[in-house]
Design a protein around this motif. Structure first.
Motif, PDB file in Angstrom:
ATOM      1  N   UNK A  27       0.844  -1.210   0.000  1.00  0.00           N
ATOM      2  CA  UNK A  27       0.000   0.000   0.000  1.00  0.00           C
ATOM      3  C   UNK A  27       0.873   1.252   0.000  1.00  0.00           C
ATOM      4  N   UNK A  28       1.893   1.272   0.884  1.00  0.00           N
ATOM      5  CA  UNK A  28       2.788   2.437   0.965  1.00  0.00           C
ATOM      6  C   UNK A  28       3.537   2.641  -0.350  1.00  0.00           C
ATOM      7  N   UNK A  29       4.002   1.554  -0.948  1.00  0.00           N
ATOM      8  CA  UNK A  29       4.737   1.635  -2.217  1.00  0.00           C
ATOM      9  C   UNK A  29       3.887   2.191  -3.343  1.00  0.00           C
ATOM     10  N   UNK A  30       2.651   1.714  -3.461  1.00  0.00           N
ATOM     11  CA  UNK A  30       1.749   2.182  -4.514  1.00  0.00           C
ATOM     12  C   UNK A  30       1.299   3.615  -4.316  1.00  0.00           C
TER      13      UNK A  30
ATOM     14  N   UNK B 284       3.409   5.282  -7.099  1.00  0.00           N
ATOM     15  CA  UNK B 284       2.643   4.776  -8.226  1.00  0.00           C
ATOM     16  C   UNK B 284       3.014   3.337  -8.548  1.00  0.00           C
ATOM     17  N   UNK B 285       3.255   3.072  -9.833  1.00  0.00           N
ATOM     18  CA  UNK B 285       3.530   1.698 -10.281  1.00  0.00           C
ATOM     19  C   UNK B 285       5.026   1.368 -10.283  1.00  0.00           C
ATOM     20  N   UNK B 286       5.874   2.310  -9.860  1.00  0.00           N
ATOM     21  CA  UNK B 286       7.331   2.167 -10.003  1.00  0.00           C
ATOM     22  C   UNK B 286       7.895   0.928  -9.300  1.00  0.00           C
ATOM     23  N   UNK B 287       7.277   0.510  -8.181  1.00  0.00           N
ATOM     24  CA  UNK B 287       7.839  -0.603  -7.401  1.00  0.00           C
ATOM     25  C   UNK B 287       7.246  -1.964  -7.779  1.00  0.00           C
ATOM     26  N   UNK B 288       6.449  -2.003  -8.842  1.00  0.00           N
ATOM     27  CA  UNK B 288       5.930  -3.302  -9.313  1.00  0.00           C
ATOM     28  C   UNK B 288       7.076  -4.247  -9.679  1.00  0.00           C
ATOM     29  N   UNK B 289       8.159  -3.675 -10.212  1.00  0.00           N
ATOM     30  CA  UNK B 289       9.315  -4.494 -10.592  1.00  0.00           C
ATOM     31  C   UNK B 289       9.926  -5.184  -9.372  1.00  0.00           C
ATOM     32  N   UNK B 290       9.859  -4.525  -8.207  1.00  0.00           N
ATOM     33  CA  UNK B 290      10.394  -5.106  -6.970  1.00  0.00           C
ATOM     34  C   UNK B 290       9.516  -6.270  -6.514  1.00  0.00           C
ATOM     35  N   UNK B 291       8.187  -6.100  -6.641  1.00  0.00           N
ATOM     36  CA  UNK B 291       7.253  -7.187  -6.302  1.00  0.00           C
ATOM     37  C   UNK B 291       7.528  -8.391  -7.200  1.00  0.00           C
ATOM     38  N   UNK B 292       7.768  -8.137  -8.494  1.00  0.00           N
ATOM     39  CA  UNK B 292       8.055  -9.216  -9.448  1.00  0.00           C
ATOM     40  C   UNK B 292       9.384  -9.905  -9.123  1.00  0.00           C
TER      41      UNK B 292
ATOM     42  N   UNK C  92      -0.644  -3.256  -4.691  1.00  0.00           N
ATOM     43  CA  UNK C  92       0.159  -2.094  -5.074  1.00  0.00           C
ATOM     44  C   UNK C  92      -0.513  -1.309  -6.209  1.00  0.00           C
ATOM     45  N   UNK C  93      -1.079  -2.016  -7.183  1.00  0.00           N
ATOM     46  CA  UNK C  93      -1.752  -1.355  -8.319  1.00  0.00           C
ATOM     47  C   UNK C  93      -2.967  -0.568  -7.852  1.00  0.00           C
ATOM     48  N   UNK C  94      -3.767  -1.159  -6.953  1.00  0.00           N
ATOM     49  CA  UNK C  94      -4.961  -0.463  -6.426  1.00  0.00           C
ATOM     50  C   UNK C  94      -4.541   0.797  -5.676  1.00  0.00           C
ATOM     51  N   UNK C  95      -3.471   0.667  -4.854  1.00  0.00           N
ATOM     52  CA  UNK C  95      -2.970   1.837  -4.108  1.00  0.00           C
ATOM     53  C   UNK C  95      -2.473   2.921  -5.063  1.00  0.00           C
TER      54      UNK C  95
ATOM     55  N   UNK D 140      -3.381   3.360  -8.341  1.00  0.00           N
ATOM     56  CA  UNK D 140      -4.485   3.906  -9.153  1.00  0.00           C
ATOM     57  C   UNK D 140      -5.458   4.735  -8.324  1.00  0.00           C
ATOM     58  N   UNK D 141      -5.608   4.381  -7.040  1.00  0.00           N
ATOM     59  CA  UNK D 141      -6.612   5.051  -6.199  1.00  0.00           C
ATOM     60  C   UNK D 141      -6.027   6.204  -5.383  1.00  0.00           C
ATOM     61  N   UNK D 142      -4.865   5.992  -4.771  1.00  0.00           N
ATOM     62  CA  UNK D 142      -4.301   7.001  -3.863  1.00  0.00           C
ATOM     63  C   UNK D 142      -3.272   7.909  -4.540  1.00  0.00           C
ATOM     64  N   UNK D 143      -2.314   7.294  -5.264  1.00  0.00           N
ATOM     65  CA  UNK D 143      -1.231   8.080  -5.863  1.00  0.00           C
ATOM     66  C   UNK D 143      -1.767   9.100  -6.871  1.00  0.00           C
ATOM     67  N   UNK D 144      -2.707   8.666  -7.698  1.00  0.00           N
ATOM     68  CA  UNK D 144      -3.218   9.546  -8.764  1.00  0.00           C
ATOM     69  C   UNK D 144      -4.162  10.626  -8.241  1.00  0.00           C
ATOM     70  N   UNK D 145      -4.683  10.448  -7.017  1.00  0.00           N
ATOM     71  CA  UNK D 145      -5.621  11.447  -6.467  1.00  0.00           C
ATOM     72  C   UNK D 145      -4.968  12.334  -5.399  1.00  0.00           C
ATOM     73  N   UNK D 146      -3.647  12.169  -5.221  1.00  0.00           N
ATOM     74  CA  UNK D 146      -2.930  13.050  -4.293  1.00  0.00           C
ATOM     75  C   UNK D 146      -2.828  12.534  -2.871  1.00  0.00           C
ATOM     76  N   UNK D 147      -3.363  11.330  -2.595  1.00  0.00           N
ATOM     77  CA  UNK D 147      -3.272  10.753  -1.240  1.00  0.00           C
ATOM     78  C   UNK D 147      -2.000   9.908  -1.129  1.00  0.00           C
ATOM     79  N   UNK D 148      -0.854  10.560  -1.299  1.00  0.00           N
ATOM     80  CA  UNK D 148       0.410   9.824  -1.368  1.00  0.00           C
ATOM     81  C   UNK D 148       0.948   9.387  -0.005  1.00  0.00           C
TER      82      UNK D 148
END
Length: 443
Positions: free
Chosen positions: A62-65, A69-77, A280-283, A285-293
């Motif tokens: 959640x914190x990463x997303x 944004x999506x930058x840490x998806x590579x770390x999850x992979x 991470x994707x939900x966080x 798409x929902x928080x990062x893009x709306x300013x709730x970082x």
């Protein structure tokens, strides 16, 4: 059929089979086709995958997303690829040597070293149980308004649920876990549809960026994701439960078991990757893009999902998935505790006593913190439990790599040169990143 001597290279014969009550209890069809055989082997991988989607992972995802944004998806992979390789080594140890990791350590190391390893492992299992207790208590609080302290106490009930399942047979445990994973998967599938992530930035996030290393706050969360993903107790667990299958204990039988058990493990861990990536994707798409970082914990995420996605079902599904994840993890934590105690100490406790001990150790700090500090305290305790798990990880990974690299212990099944190099490389990365995480956490 050539018989394989699983005692060769080990100092002494093992005193008993790992999880003796369910050892070789699940039938494998001798003449079945590929699908039938695979179906018979499916199960242990799901139990292991549970540890990769427990409530401790949620906070870091959640914190990463939310922050990046999506930058840490590579770390999850990347974490998931590490997990697939390490769990394959765990499967190999169990199938070939017919020892779980605790029994293998007991045979190889000095009693003092074994005692230290056992203590570290018990601390890690208690920390993992702590994450599950807190996760379940938070879910009960969010869904039904039950106070955190009462929710913590309610989690004792799962002791009796597990006892009932164990008495019915190992396939029942695997079926319940599989069912709960399906609930988690469907809940997040629904959340992804609601959050409508941007596909191209999402795909770009799967490629590692230099900024992950150069940005200290991004690196800290990246290490947290890695630390929360690879679970030390899973390496003990998998090396044991893979032996529940009644395959021929010959070279040919072990080769077949290794093939199907590795497919089961890899498929299950890819499912865990999809669930972790979804959080991470939900966080993002929902928080990062709306300013709730600054959203960094489960409570905040739950409360914001409804207003941001426009439906109360968003929060409800999130809470249900959290409860399922917490309950699922308790099942595997119990088994891991039993395996570790029996493997290191040759002490066989009744499962309900073992479960009660582990759960009591987890409940006491969770209860004190929830009463004194409430939501914020339990969120901090959740993060702290992941730091403890990170500290223990190296003490499980290094012996596992040592044993499976050894020609004398594994015979023709010893790791090939490319796998030896890869396993050592992964070990060095995990140790280095966990040392970094500890330095940043405490200093």
């Amino acid at each position: 059929m050539t018989q394989f001597n699983h005692n060769k290279g080990w100092r002494k014969e093992k005193s008993s089979n790992s999880l003796n009550e369910v050892f070789a209890s699940i039938h494998i069809p001798k003449d079945g086709n590929f699908n039938k055989k695979l179906l018979a082997y499916l199960g242990p991988g799901l139990l292991v995958a549970v540890g990769y989607m427990d409530p401790g992972n949620w906070a870091t995802d959640i914190a990463g997303g939310a922050q990046f944004g999506y930058a840490l998806l590579s770390v999850v992979l990347l974490s998931n690829i590490f997990a697939i390789i390490l769990q394959h080594l765990s499967v190999k140890l169990g199938v070939v040597a017919e020892r779980d990791l605790a029994q293998a350590c007991k045979d190889h190391f000095h009693p003092v070293v074994n005692f230290i390893l056992w203590i570290f492992c018990e601390i890690a299992i208690a920390a993992c149980d702590l994450a599950e207790v807190i996760g379940s208590a938070i879910a009960l609080n969010l869904l039904f308004g039950i106070p955190l302290s009462i929710g913590v106490v309610i989690t004792i009930i799962d002791v009796f649920i597990i006892l009932f399942l164990q008495s019915r047979g190992f396939r029942y445990i695997e079926s319940i876990v599989g069912g709960l994973i399906f609930v988690i998967f469907m809940a997040f599938f629904y959340e992804i549809l609601l959050s409508r992530p941007d596909i191209f930035p999402l795909l770009e996030g799967l490629i590692p960026h230099k900024e992950i290393i150069t940005n200290p706050s991004m690196l800290y969360i990246a290490v947290g994701i890695l630390g929360a993903t690879v679970m030390p107790h899973n390496l003990y667990l998998h090396s044991s439960i893979v032996q529940t299958r009644n395959y021929p204990r010959t070279i040919e039988g072990k080769k077949e078991a290794l093939k199907f058990a590795s497919i089961d493990s890899s498929l299950s861990l890819m499912l865990a990757f999809l669930i972790n990536a979804s959080i991470l994707i939900i966080a993002a798409a929902t928080f990062h893009t709306t300013g709730y970082k600054d959203v960094a914990d489960i409570n905040d995420a739950y409360k914001l999902l409804t207003p941001l996605l426009g439906t109360t079902l968003a929060s409800i599904f999130f809470g249900i998935a959290l409860l399922a994840a917490g309950q699922n993890s308790t099942l595997t934590g119990t088994l891991a505790g039993q395996i570790v105690m029996e493997g290191f100490l040759d002490i066989k406790l009744k499962p309900w006593i073992r479960r009660l001990i582990t759960r009591t150790i987890a409940i006491i700090p969770a209860l004190i913190i929830s009463i004194m500090y409430g939501e914020r305290g339990t969120a901090d305790l959740l993060v702290f439990s992941q730091v403890i798990l990170s500290m223990q990880l190296s003490f499980a990974v290094v012996p596992l790599v040592m044993f499976t690299n050894s020609k004398s212990k594994m015979g023709e099944f010893a790791n090939k040169m490319w796998l030896k190099i890869l396993a050592i490389f992964i070990s060095i990365i995990i140790i280095s990143l966990n040392l970094y995480l500890l330095k940043e956490t405490f200093f």
